[in-house]
Design a protein around this motif. Sequence first.
Motif, PDB file in Angstrom:
ATOM      1  N   ALA A   1       0.840  -1.191   0.000  1.00  0.00           N
ATOM      2  CA  ALA A   1       0.000   0.000   0.000  1.00  0.00           C
ATOM      3  C   ALA A   1       0.882   1.250   0.000  1.00  0.00           C
ATOM      4  O   ALA A   1       2.013   1.233   0.499  1.00  0.00           O
ATOM      5  CB  ALA A   1      -0.920  -0.003   1.222  1.00  0.00           C
ATOM      6  N   ASP A   2       0.373   2.347  -0.553  1.00  0.00           N
ATOM      7  CA  ASP A   2       1.180   3.561  -0.714  1.00  0.00           C
ATOM      8  C   ASP A   2       1.717   4.098   0.611  1.00  0.00           C
ATOM      9  O   ASP A   2       2.808   4.663   0.662  1.00  0.00           O
ATOM     10  CB  ASP A   2       0.357   4.648  -1.416  1.00  0.00           C
ATOM     11  CG  ASP A   2       0.070   4.302  -2.863  1.00  0.00           C
ATOM     12  OD1 ASP A   2       0.795   3.445  -3.421  1.00  0.00           O
ATOM     13  OD2 ASP A   2      -0.888   4.869  -3.429  1.00  0.00           O
TER      14      ASP A   2
ATOM     15  N   SER B   1      -0.955  -8.708   0.927  1.00  0.00           N
ATOM     16  CA  SER B   1      -1.286  -8.586   2.345  1.00  0.00           C
ATOM     17  C   SER B   1      -1.435  -9.954   2.994  1.00  0.00           C
ATOM     18  O   SER B   1      -1.942 -10.903   2.393  1.00  0.00           O
ATOM     19  CB  SER B   1      -2.574  -7.782   2.513  1.00  0.00           C
ATOM     20  OG  SER B   1      -2.972  -7.771   3.870  1.00  0.00           O
TER      21      SER B   1
END
Length: 479
Positions: free
Chosen positions: A75-76, A113
């Motif tokens: 994720a960013d 994830s």
Amino acid sequence: TGLIHLTRDGGRVWEDVTPSGISSWSKITQIEASHFKAGEAYAAVDRHRLDDTRPYLYRTHDFGKTWQPIVAGFADQAFLNSVREDPKREGMLFAGTELGPYVSFDDGDHWQSLQLNLPVTSVRDMAVHDNDLIVATHGRSFWVLDDISSLRQLNSHMESSAAWLYQPARAVRTTNDRFAGTPLPPEEPQAKNPPLGAAIDYYLAEEAPGPIELEISDVHGRTIRHYSSRGKAPAAPRNLAIAPRWLPQAASLSEAAGMHRFFWDLRYGRKSESATADDEDTGLQTWIGPLVLPGSYQVKLTVNGKSAGQQRFEVIMDPRSHATNAVLMDQLRWAQRAFEDMTTARVAAGEIRGLRIQLGKIKDGARNNTDLEDSLAAVDKQAEEIQSGGEKGRDSGLDAISRAFPIALNAFEGADRTPTAQAIALYQQSDRMLQSRMTEWKAMKQRTVPSLNRQLHGMGFSPVQIVRVEEEPQANFSQ
């Protein structure tokens, strides 16, 4: 402070091998050296103190001469706090980020994830201990992902399969007290321990059109336990004076698409001819047998009648136990005798219960028929005496005898030791009473019941059948 140094002579000389592009005050949060190849390492970098929350993770294959960023899939805002390599599967990496854990199966080229049921929180460090992944979070305690052996086995062939059975990790045979004690109040913070036994993982690409079945067998191919997703659900205990959450939940097999974990408790199931699928499949506490011995076992997965794979695995001895194999064999022999006799007693008691229910229904329709009423009453009295004890006392009835064998079984298996003389005496006493009652019951089935059926037939009534009716389950904290 944003620098990485390497020594190859025990610390006498250090070389700056910092990846290019990392500015001052970037925090090198963790460096993980490869377990498989010299000169290979991974470096996690945290720049959030510079208002940069992007993930930074680097890999080198040449002692830091060159580094490659490996952040595809993060994720960013998931900046890195930790990176670990699995010590058993080359190329499998775990990363701890500010937004949770991640996993890579291709040496960091791609990440996904590994959040599962973990709260979204900062993962500060990670460790792989044997087959478990331990995660240390900020403010959310330690979490453990039990048994990652299935992750180690993932490959492209599995992904294209309709169903897959993973090789289970070795299981530890323990004799822990089966009563877990009074549970904490629901509002009390608590975590669950993993169930005891062997964790069996399987994957279904789509929802199964038919039953899922697992069969556990020994090295000689003899079936030890059989489970089915279509087994009859166990009935709830009656007259329960405690919350249902106190009681263990029956194991169940899922037919839904996805990956599933099932636990075999390392115990035998029923082996007698009277065993039925319903008795076996539910994992009912009533029919759970003795603990297996340490050794090799095999599990087979069947989906809708078709084999979906079989795997071997090991059951090892509790490292805290010093019992010899001879002691365990002796313990198992007595436990199996108690279990088989318990099964015989419960099956016979269920058959008598079924007979007496039928007799009661016929009696309601046979009023004013003195001869038939007398015959029904005589047969019922004879059956009631075998079931409940009659003049010989309640302890001599099949209902009481069937409840005595679990006590002996628990005494045999209370610890890894030679069975005590008291436990053997208890079993032998119950066994003698059982043999006497079984002789009486067999005689009833061979002579009394056929004679009654001839009388019923002559009077236009349907004959009685020998069918088993289970006793209503009650709360039981032992066997």
